[in-house]
Structures are given as structure tokens and as C-alpha cells.
Design a protein around this motif. Structure first.
Motif, mmCIF file in Angstrom:
data_model
loop_
_atom_site.group_PDB
_atom_site.id
_atom_site.type_symbol
_atom_site.label_atom_id
_atom_site.label_comp_id
_atom_site.label_asym_id
_atom_site.label_seq_id
_atom_site.Cartn_x
_atom_site.Cartn_y
_atom_site.Cartn_z
ATOM 1 N N VAL A 232 46.836 24.384 32.121
ATOM 2 C CA VAL A 232 46.044 24.766 30.965
ATOM 3 C C VAL A 232 46.632 26.049 30.385
ATOM 4 C CG1 VAL A 232 43.745 25.373 30.106
ATOM 5 C CG2 VAL A 232 43.975 23.790 32.034
ATOM 6 N N PRO A 233 46.913 26.080 29.078
ATOM 7 C CA PRO A 233 47.473 27.298 28.504
ATOM 8 C C PRO A 233 46.488 28.453 28.574
ATOM 9 C CG PRO A 233 46.911 25.721 26.781
ATOM 10 C CD PRO A 233 46.766 25.005 28.083
ATOM 11 N N VAL A 234 46.992 29.639 28.850
ATOM 12 C CA VAL A 234 46.163 30.836 28.975
ATOM 13 C C VAL A 234 46.623 31.860 27.945
ATOM 14 C CG1 VAL A 234 45.432 32.719 30.497
ATOM 15 C CG2 VAL A 234 45.806 30.434 31.438
ATOM 16 N N GLY A 235 45.689 32.343 27.156
ATOM 17 C CA GLY A 235 45.985 33.381 26.169
ATOM 18 C C GLY A 235 45.207 34.643 26.485
ATOM 19 N N GLY B 115 41.856 25.813 19.526
ATOM 20 C CA GLY B 115 42.508 26.691 18.572
ATOM 21 C C GLY B 115 41.548 27.699 17.983
ATOM 22 N N ALA B 116 41.981 28.943 17.875
ATOM 23 C CA ALA B 116 41.250 30.065 17.270
ATOM 24 C C ALA B 116 40.241 30.709 18.205
ATOM 25 C CB ALA B 116 40.548 29.654 15.971
ATOM 26 N N LEU B 117 40.055 30.166 19.421
ATOM 27 C CA LEU B 117 39.089 30.788 20.335
ATOM 28 C C LEU B 117 39.567 32.176 20.759
ATOM 29 C CD1 LEU B 117 36.468 30.460 21.988
ATOM 30 C CD2 LEU B 117 37.886 29.637 23.869
ATOM 31 N N VAL B 118 40.831 32.279 21.170
ATOM 32 C CA VAL B 118 41.374 33.572 21.580
ATOM 33 C C VAL B 118 41.391 34.532 20.406
ATOM 34 C CG1 VAL B 118 43.410 34.765 22.468
ATOM 35 C CG2 VAL B 118 42.736 32.564 23.443
ATOM 36 N N ALA B 119 41.789 34.040 19.233
ATOM 37 C CA ALA B 119 41.843 34.895 18.041
ATOM 38 C C ALA B 119 40.457 35.392 17.665
ATOM 39 C CB ALA B 119 42.472 34.124 16.875
ATOM 40 N N SER B 120 39.458 34.522 17.766
ATOM 41 C CA SER B 120 38.092 34.904 17.422
ATOM 42 C C SER B 120 37.561 35.963 18.386
ATOM 43 C CB SER B 120 37.191 33.669 17.448
ATOM 44 O OG SER B 120 35.853 34.018 17.182
#
Length: 299
Positions: free
Chosen positions: A66-69, A94-99
Motif C-alpha cells: 500500500v503506498p504511504v504518503g 487521491g487528495a487524502l494526504v494533500a487535504s
């Protein structure tokens, strides 16, 4: 002749059950390929040693990536944690880490957050008594055993501390919410072990007390709300209870969040009304996926 409702004499079992070896893993993987008809190429290799997973997973066949940001940094100004902290989030949303990072930035610019109020974890054994009167007598007896209960917990854990014993009689069933603090230990497993020790002691202590001895006992009667969203968890708390306050300036809201304080308040009121109408425990807009991503990313 076998009729349409006849049952099979035997049921298939997963091969290599109870075996934590690479050979057993591959046997199970080949069995699953034949059973499902899928190639399952992503499970062909794994970086995990099967032997090291004893007690963590059964019938091990492989692992998924699973990718981790990194979200953050978020400025903390608490008693135990001070300074900027980043959070690894395991997700494909998408956008969860950015948010999350955007929220962390606006809070950090405004001075940071956080204070832990309490740490609580519960387990709820339920005792089936002979009748209402017996359940009532057992309630009174338990209230007098606080010192003995604490001694039993110390036998199995150096970290767990009982902070409350909360009996709830429902007919002839007595639910007892044991509330613990366990510092930085793994809470739910630790509280389960401590509660099981208490229940073993209670069974022995009441073996000759016919007027108090329960007919049956279950380690978890569901009053703790374990792994489920409950109305009771909102006021009582479950896990770490935190309060956070941060004053955001109008300029920060405009530059980072691209909105206004008035618009945020108006939308918040709308979502609270919707949550109340549908009977939602709490009214957070988007927290569950961030919490899940944090847990998946834990080493």
C-alpha cells in the motif's frame, strides 16, 4: 443417490493449517489459485517471514503493498509532544494526504494544537445470574472488591491500571465495564488479558457462594462498544480523549483554505443538522479514512 439437499461428507480445508513456513505459504497459495481460478501474481513473493507472523495471522499466503504518503507537518503544543510532527498515511485515495497536509498547515501557521485529557480502554464481561436478586447481590459484592481487582490486574500487567468498575444490570444479566489506563501499551489486548484474569479470579472466589455465583460468563458482552461506533463512546470516550483548540486568522483561512470563516461556519451548521437527522454518532465530515490510513501505516 445423492439428493439436491444432501450435504457433503467432508468439507475442504486450507492446506498447511497451523504451519508458519514458506513451503506451507506456497501450498496455500497454489491451493487458492486452483480454488479461485485467479493467477494471484501479486502474492507470488513477499518480504515477510512467515515464522515471524505466529500469533498475528493465520493461513498466511502473502502480503499486499500500500503506498504511504507523508501528511503534515503539524505543530503540536501539548504536554508530552511539542514541535512539528508528520504522519504517514497508507492510502490510494487521491487528495487524502494533500487535504490532511493543508489542514495541518493552516493549524501550524496559527500556533498548533493539542492536549490529551485522558486515556481509556474498556472491556465488558457479562455474567448470567440465577435471577434479578442474584444479579443485584453480585453487583454489590463487586463494588466491595476494588482492591482485589487491582491486585489481579497487577499479576498480568505492569502497565495497565484499572480506573473504574462500572456495573450495569439488565434483568438477570450483569454487564461490568472495566475501564483501564495502559500508558503506551497495546490497549485492547492488554485490557482483555487483565479482564480475563479478573474473571478467572471471580469464578474461583465465588465457587462456593451459591447466592452470588453466576450461571454463565462471557468475556465481552458488547457494552464496551469494541470496534463499533456507539452513542455511549461519545460522552464516555474510548481510547485517547483529546481536546484541541486553534484560532485561525481570516488571512490564513483565505490564503491556505481558499475560503472564509463565515462559509466554514455555515457549512458546519449544515452538516451537523444532517448528522442529527440521520442519527449519526458524532458529525465529523472526513475522519474515518485518515484514521484508517494512520493505522495501516503503523510499522
Amino acid at each position: 443417490m445423492r439428493g439436491p439437499t444432501a450435504r457433503h461428507d467432508t468439507a475442504e480445508v486450507v492446506p498447511g493449517r497451523g504451519q508458519y513456513t514458506e513451503d506451507a505459504r506456497r501450498q496455500r497459495l497454489e491451493w487458492l489459485r486452483g480454488h479461485s481460478g485467479a493467477a494471484l501474481t501479486s502474492l507470488e513473493s513477499t518480504g515477510l517471514d512467515a515464522y515471524n507472523l505466529v500469533g498475528n495471522v493465520e493461513n498466511f499466503i502473502g502480503s499486499v503493498e500500500v503506498p504511504v504518503g507523508l501528511a503534515g507537518p503539524l505543530l503540536f503544543a501539548g504536554d508530552s509532544v511539542r514541535g512539528e510532527v508528520v504522519a504517514p498515511l497508507a492510502t490510494t485515495e487521491g487528495a487524502l494526504v494533500a487535504s490532511a497536509s493543508r489542514g495541518a498547515r493552516v493549524v501550524s501557521v496559527s500556533g498548533g494544537v493539542s492536549r490529551v485529557l485522558s486515556q481509556r480502554m474498556t472491556r465488558d464481561p457479562v455474567f448470567e445470574c440465577a435471577d434479578l436478586a442474584a444479579a443485584h447481590r453480585l453487583t454489590g459484592w463487586l463494588r466491595e472488591q476494588r482492591a482485589a481487582l487491582e491486585a489481579q490486574v497487577r499479576l498480568v500487567s505492569r502497565h495497565t491500571r484499572p480506573v473504574d468498575v462500572d456495573p450495569h444490570q439488565i434483568g438477570r444479566y450483569l454487564h461490568v465495564r472495566f475501564v483501564f489506563e495502559s500508558a503506551d501499551a497495546a490497549w485492547q489486548n492488554m485490557t482483555t488479558v487483565a479482564t480475563w484474569q479478573i474473571c478467572r479470579w471471580l469464578t474461583d472466589a465465588l465457587a462456593a457462594r451459591e447466592e452470588l455465583r453466576p450461571r454463565n460468563m462471557l468475556l465481552e458482552g458488547n457494552l464496551s462498544g469494541d470496534k463499533k461506533s456507539t452513542v455511549g463512546s461519545m460522552p464516555a470516550g474510548r481510547g485517547t480523549r483529546v481536546t484541541a483548540e486553534c484560532r485561525l486568522s481570516r488571512d490564513t483561512v483565505a490564503s491556505v483554505l481558499k475560503t472564509t470563516p463565515e462559509a466554514m461556519v455555515k457549512n458546519h451548521v449544515s452538516t451537523v443538522l444532517g448528522a442529527q437527522q440521520i442519527g449519526m454518532p458524532g458529525h465529523g465530515v472526513n475522519a474515518a479514512n485518515i484514521v484508517a490510513a494512520l493505522f495501516v501505516a503503523r510499522p
